[in-house]
Design an enzyme around this catalytic site. Structure first.
Site: not given
Ligand code: NAP
Length: 256
Positions: A66, A145, A157, A161
């Site tokens: 975590d 982001s 958020y 970011k």
């Molecule tokens: P995602 O599919 O929701 O994956 C995020 C992962 O982070 C999940 O496996 C989650 O675990 C884990 N996580 C959350 N809280 C945590 C903690 N306290 N300790 C350890 N792990 C934790 O999201 P994603 O879209 O791949 O995003 C990855 C990154 O890219 C993030 O930083 C997000 O803000 C950034 N981002 C995403 C987008 C987009 O369009 N998808 C755009 C810009 C930036 P649990 O499922 O167990 O909670």
């Protein structure tokens, strides 16, 4: 277990690696030759990705963390050192959203997002930099982001970011003389469970939401986790030693 004869091997830690962008980054760094530690709240999800990487001939180890908990961060990094060796690459990718308009946003929604993104990146980086500075080499890549530029319904958020970008530049200044570069990748719309959940909240099908996002992108398509992994791999490469403190927007077009 870590073996002294493998010290030249690059060891990468990716947080939030159980799925989505983090899993893609872990796969990519492994295929580029790093031994990869996949850390997440969801250790089983990490193990599935790690097993897949090992199945294709890569080196991977899965653990739980975590990122908001300093004790668990210390323990997870120690486990990585024991299993794979001292880390040379850290990707701070773990993230959550708790979207709401300002007037409805609760203190818990604000704190949860600040904790995972900002405190998480701080705790992971503080713990890992010790190993990097001792080796005189390191690559830290923080996932920001396009929301850092402001996004309706994401006061928490967007602030986190944007904070990640300031954190990146500050670490770059502090750690450069130890051979450690620190950069940030700021994705646009990427197809993951995070954006699927946003579509649901907005009352759109995921397909309609993706079509809308694609129309707004200059390249007329949405991002895939592999697009982000490609940018991270570039910044994490040894040859990128003269690039530090930068924010690379990976959004299918210019952002403003
Ligand atoms: P995602 O599919 O929701 O994956 C995020 C992962 O982070 C999940 O496996 C989650 O675990 C884990 N996580 C959350 N809280 C945590 C903690 N306290 N300790 C350890 N792990 C934790 O999201 P994603 O879209 O791949 O995003 C990855 C990154 O890219 C993030 O930083 C997000 O803000 C950034 N981002 C995403 C987008 C987009 O369009 N998808 C755009 C810009 C930036 P649990 O499922 O167990 O909670």
């Amino acid at each position: 277990m870590y073996d002294e004869s493998t010290t030249s091997l690059r060891v990468a830690i990716v947080t939030g690696a159980a799925r989505g962008i983090g899993a893609a980054i872990a796969r990519r760094l492994a295929s580029d030759g790093a031994a990869v530690a996949l850390l997440d709240l969801d250790a089983d999800g990490c193990e599935k990705v790690a097993a897949e990487i090992r199945g294709s001939g890569g080196r991977a180890w899965a653990g739980s963390v975590d990122v908001t908990d300093s004790g668990r961060v210390e323990a997870a990094v120690e486990a990585v050192v024991t299993e794979l060796g001292p880390p040379t690459v850290l990707v701070n990718n773990a993230g959550i959203t708790r979207d709401n308009l300002l007037f409805k946003m609760t203190e818990d929604e604000w704190d949860a997002v600040m904790d995972v993104h900002l405190k998480g990146a701080f705790l992971m980086s503080r713990t890992v930099q010790r190993h990097m500075t001792a080796q005189g080499y390191g690559r830290i890549v923080n996932i920001s982001s396009i929301s850092a530029l402001g996004n309706r319904g994401q006061a928490n958020y967007a602030s986190a970011k944007a904070g990640i970008q300031a954190f990146t530049k500050t670490l770059a200044l502090e750690l450069g003389k130890f051979g450690v570069t620190v950069n940030s990748v700021a994705p646009g719309f990427v197809v993951t469970e995070m954006t699927a959940a946003t579509a649901e909240r907005l009352g759109l099908t995921f397909e309609d939401y993706q079509n809308k996002a694609a129309e707004q992108a200059a390249v007329r398509r949405v991002g895939r986790p592999e697009d982000i992994a490609h940018a991270v791999a570039f910044l994490a490469a040894e040859d990128s030693s003269y690039i530090s403190g930068q924010v690379l927007y990976v959004a299918g077009g210019p952002v403003n």
